[in-house]
Scaffold this motif. Structure first.
Motif, short mmCIF file in Angstrom:
data_model
loop_
_atom_site.label_atom_id
_atom_site.label_comp_id
_atom_site.label_asym_id
_atom_site.label_seq_id
_atom_site.Cartn_x
_atom_site.Cartn_y
_atom_site.Cartn_z
N GLU A 239 0.85 -1.19 0.00
CA GLU A 239 0.00 0.00 0.00
C GLU A 239 0.88 1.24 0.00
N VAL A 240 0.56 2.19 -0.86
CA VAL A 240 1.31 3.44 -0.96
C VAL A 240 0.42 4.58 -0.47
N ASP A 241 0.90 5.31 0.51
CA ASP A 241 0.18 6.47 1.01
C ASP A 241 0.48 7.65 0.09
N THR A 242 -0.49 8.09 -0.69
CA THR A 242 -0.28 9.15 -1.67
C THR A 242 -0.55 10.54 -1.11
N THR A 243 -0.76 10.63 0.20
CA THR A 243 -0.99 11.94 0.81
C THR A 243 0.22 12.84 0.59
N GLY A 244 -0.03 14.01 0.07
CA GLY A 244 1.07 14.96 -0.16
C GLY A 244 1.77 14.78 -1.49
N PHE A 245 1.37 13.79 -2.29
CA PHE A 245 2.00 13.57 -3.59
C PHE A 245 1.08 14.05 -4.70
N SER A 246 1.68 14.46 -5.80
CA SER A 246 0.94 14.85 -6.98
C SER A 246 1.80 14.58 -8.20
N GLY A 247 1.19 13.95 -9.22
CA GLY A 247 1.94 13.65 -10.43
C GLY A 247 2.57 12.27 -10.37
N PRO A 248 3.50 11.99 -11.28
CA PRO A 248 4.12 10.65 -11.33
C PRO A 248 4.98 10.38 -10.09
N ILE A 249 4.83 9.19 -9.53
CA ILE A 249 5.66 8.76 -8.41
C ILE A 249 6.17 7.35 -8.69
N SER A 250 7.25 6.98 -8.05
CA SER A 250 7.83 5.64 -8.18
C SER A 250 8.34 5.21 -6.81
N LYS A 251 7.85 4.07 -6.34
CA LYS A 251 8.24 3.56 -5.04
C LYS A 251 8.73 2.12 -5.18
N ALA A 252 9.70 1.73 -4.37
CA ALA A 252 10.29 0.39 -4.46
C ALA A 252 9.93 -0.44 -3.24
N VAL A 253 9.71 -1.73 -3.47
CA VAL A 253 9.47 -2.70 -2.41
C VAL A 253 10.52 -3.80 -2.55
N LEU A 254 11.33 -4.01 -1.51
CA LEU A 254 12.35 -5.05 -1.53
C LEU A 254 11.79 -6.32 -0.90
N VAL A 255 11.90 -7.43 -1.64
CA VAL A 255 11.40 -8.72 -1.18
C VAL A 255 12.59 -9.65 -0.99
N PHE A 256 12.76 -10.18 0.23
CA PHE A 256 13.86 -11.07 0.56
C PHE A 256 13.32 -12.49 0.74
N SER A 257 14.05 -13.47 0.24
CA SER A 257 13.63 -14.87 0.38
C SER A 257 14.87 -15.76 0.51
N ASN A 258 14.63 -17.07 0.67
CA ASN A 258 15.74 -18.02 0.76
C ASN A 258 16.05 -18.66 -0.59
N ASP A 259 15.54 -18.07 -1.66
CA ASP A 259 15.85 -18.57 -3.00
C ASP A 259 17.33 -18.33 -3.27
N PRO A 260 18.13 -19.37 -3.50
CA PRO A 260 19.57 -19.17 -3.71
C PRO A 260 19.88 -18.40 -4.99
N ALA A 261 19.02 -18.50 -5.98
CA ALA A 261 19.28 -17.80 -7.25
C ALA A 261 18.96 -16.31 -7.16
N THR A 262 17.81 -15.97 -6.59
CA THR A 262 17.41 -14.56 -6.47
C THR A 262 16.93 -14.31 -5.04
N PRO A 263 17.86 -14.13 -4.12
CA PRO A 263 17.47 -13.91 -2.72
C PRO A 263 16.80 -12.56 -2.48
N GLN A 264 16.93 -11.65 -3.46
CA GLN A 264 16.30 -10.32 -3.30
C GLN A 264 15.64 -9.93 -4.61
N VAL A 265 14.40 -9.51 -4.54
CA VAL A 265 13.66 -9.04 -5.70
C VAL A 265 13.21 -7.60 -5.43
N ASN A 266 13.41 -6.74 -6.39
CA ASN A 266 13.03 -5.34 -6.27
C ASN A 266 11.75 -5.10 -7.07
N LEU A 267 10.65 -4.85 -6.37
CA LEU A 267 9.39 -4.55 -7.02
C LEU A 267 9.20 -3.04 -7.08
#
Length: 203
Positions: free
Chosen positions: A14-42
């Motif tokens: 969930e992104v709190d858009t209070t105070g924002f206007s126009g294009p925005i870009s936010k990142a979510v880091l996902v960590f797992s025990n997958d040996p190939a991709t232990p971190q995914v950037n959404l």
């Protein structure tokens, strides 16, 4: 949570858009025990639009306000989806402002904006004290998704004749010190002539 081999998992973000206007870009880091991709950037991208737009922008700048002379700036509030609304109240969090609002008639409306259009007038009165302007104006509306619209105000009120610095301080001066000297700069308003007729000291 655990995802079975070949299974599917879901992440709620969930992104709190209070105070924002126009294009925005936010990142979510996902960590797992997958040996190939232990971190995914959404990356979440969105174009944030207010339910009520403030034209030309939700910011009022009083660039050159002189004491003794009123200054007025005007904004127009329009509905982003073309729906109808009313302004019920407008108040400032401090500051010397006088506020007025009215619904725009057909001949004064901003083109290409269907729905209600309201004009907000913000006036700095002539008796406003000298100093910085930095307050917020809250406009209350009947729009269900935008019951309050915040408008920022910035600027400065200065005297017609400005003396810089406003105070002279020579500090501690020994009796045998040389004569001290200090300078004052007097700024007059543009387009007017100022003559100093007398200078006196009360001690």
């Amino acid at each position: 949570h655990t995802i079975a081999p070949g299974g599917t998992g879901k992440i709620d973000a969930e992104v709190d858009t209070t105070g924002f206007s126009g294009p925005i870009s936010k990142a979510v880091l996902v960590f797992s025990n997958d040996p190939a991709t232990p971190q995914v950037n959404l990356v979440i991208k969105a174009d944030v639009r207010a339910f009520i737009d403030v034209l030309p922008r939700p910011l009022i700048i009083f660039r050159n306000v002189l004491q003794g002379e009123p200054a007025t700036e005007k904004l127009v509030l329009v509905s982003a989806d073309g729906s109808d609304f009313k302004i019920e109240d407008a108040s400032a969090s401090g500051g010397p402002y006088k506020l007025a609002y009215r619904q725009l008639p057909e001949k004064e409306r901003v083109p290409d904006h269907p729905g209600s259009q309201w004009e907000l007038s913000v006036t700095v009165p002539p008796d406003a004290p000298e100093g910085m302007l930095n307050q917020k104006i809250v406009v209350k509306t009947t729009a269900p998704k935008a019951p309050e619209v915040t408008i920022n105000v910035t600027g400065v009120v200065r005297p017609v004749v400005q003396v810089i610095p406003g105070e002279i301080n020579f500090g501690t001066v020994p009796g045998d010190a040389l004569v001290g000297r200090n300078l004052l700069v007097i700024n007059n308003r543009q387009g007017s002539e100022l003559q100093l007729s007398d200078v006196s000291v009360d001690n």
